[in-house]
Design an enzyme around this catalytic site. Sequence first.
Site, PDB file in Angstrom:
ATOM      1  N   SER A  97      23.675   3.856  40.048  1.00  0.00           N
ATOM      2  CA  SER A  97      22.562   4.487  39.116  1.00  0.00           C
ATOM      3  C   SER A  97      24.310   5.180  38.288  1.00  0.00           C
ATOM      4  O   SER A  97      24.857   4.813  37.972  1.00  0.00           O
ATOM      5  CB  SER A  97      21.655   5.509  39.523  1.00  0.00           C
ATOM      6  OG  SER A  97      21.058   5.915  38.239  1.00  0.00           O
ATOM      7  N   HIS A 127      21.012   0.933  37.484  1.00  0.00           N
ATOM      8  CA  HIS A 127      20.044   1.555  36.467  1.00  0.00           C
ATOM      9  C   HIS A 127      20.660   1.616  35.114  1.00  0.00           C
ATOM     10  O   HIS A 127      21.527   2.242  34.954  1.00  0.00           O
ATOM     11  CB  HIS A 127      19.547   3.039  36.885  1.00  0.00           C
ATOM     12  CG  HIS A 127      19.002   2.989  38.254  1.00  0.00           C
ATOM     13  ND1 HIS A 127      18.768   4.012  38.956  1.00  0.00           N
ATOM     14  CD2 HIS A 127      18.318   2.186  38.776  1.00  0.00           C
ATOM     15  CE1 HIS A 127      18.290   3.935  40.044  1.00  0.00           C
ATOM     16  NE2 HIS A 127      17.709   2.805  39.960  1.00  0.00           N
ATOM     17  N   ASP A 165      16.532   6.180  44.789  1.00  0.00           N
ATOM     18  CA  ASP A 165      16.111   4.890  44.732  1.00  0.00           C
ATOM     19  C   ASP A 165      17.171   4.078  45.718  1.00  0.00           C
ATOM     20  O   ASP A 165      18.267   4.322  45.464  1.00  0.00           O
ATOM     21  CB  ASP A 165      16.289   4.492  43.197  1.00  0.00           C
ATOM     22  CG  ASP A 165      15.882   3.078  43.121  1.00  0.00           C
ATOM     23  OD1 ASP A 165      14.842   2.577  43.813  1.00  0.00           O
ATOM     24  OD2 ASP A 165      16.425   2.241  42.350  1.00  0.00           O
TER      25      ASP A 165
END
Length: 344
Positions: free
Chosen positions: A165, A191, A288
Amino acid sequence: MSKKIKVLVVDDSPVFRALLSEIINSDPQLEVIGAAEDPYQAREMIKALKPDVLTLDIEMPKMNGVQFLKNLMRLHPLPVVMISTLTQHGADATLMALELGAVDYFPKPSVANTADMLGYRSLVNEKIRMAAQAQVGANQSMSPAVASSSAVSTSQYQLIAIGASTGGTEAVKHLLSALPASMPPIVITQHISAMFSGPFASRLDASCALSVSELTQGEVALKTNHAYVAPGDKHLMVFRRGGQLYAHLDDSPAVNRHKPSVDVMFGSVAESLKGKAIGVILTGMGKDGAQGMLQMKQQGAITVAQDEQSCVVYGMPRAAVECGAAMHIKPLNKLPQFLCDLLS
């Protein structure tokens, strides 16, 4: 009461400066200490006001945001969050800014992304709060040496899955560009906005011995020496049919507020490859990927997390370490050779 995070807003539009200042000041942890209309004014305000975080528009007269960022990172590095338009040009400029050391980005408000204005506010403020804790330049100082590998084709590991991310666009690039061309298939969930995932894959392809592409169609047979990037608006899932591995795109709802989600990808890898895969979790905020990585470990896969020192944001790797999902913890510059040693 803890000290507020001091933010300097840099944007040539007075309307947007006012809107963004109002959004940031609505967060009790944040405070706008100044607003500059161009990089020259910003330079003086940085010296005088010493902000903790800068929000920086990419498109400005006199000097664009990317050029200003380049100068800033050389002379006075501090956490910068870019403000981007969701266009092809905006994507290229934003990826260049992330390469130069910007921590993150958020889109300019539009009818599409401000229909949910509360969601937009919380996105902006979360990114600014997180940027204040980021290790600026962590990626820059960690360029790995090119790894060497032998006998990849006979390795028991048939796939590498990478999740990332914030700070990940550069971490993934550093990792992939140091890998040799002979690798098992690699799948990547980063992401990123849908408009940005294609240009991100193209930049990776240009800097790597591997062939890198964005996954755009519903179902693709995975090939060795190739890496596949999830598009910015769909989950990437891996499955096996006969002896062949495939990736397919899944349009189900966001998981952990993310689509694509690293947990979804890792979970599918755990199910379809059991112990014949390697999972890697890189820099990023949030959690995540931690649960999906735990599933991979429980199925016998090898799992590795980036270490805190080399992360721009030690969020996702921390979550993976804390829940016991990560078997190994490695600095970014040691990861390429570590993977090659596993494959050999």
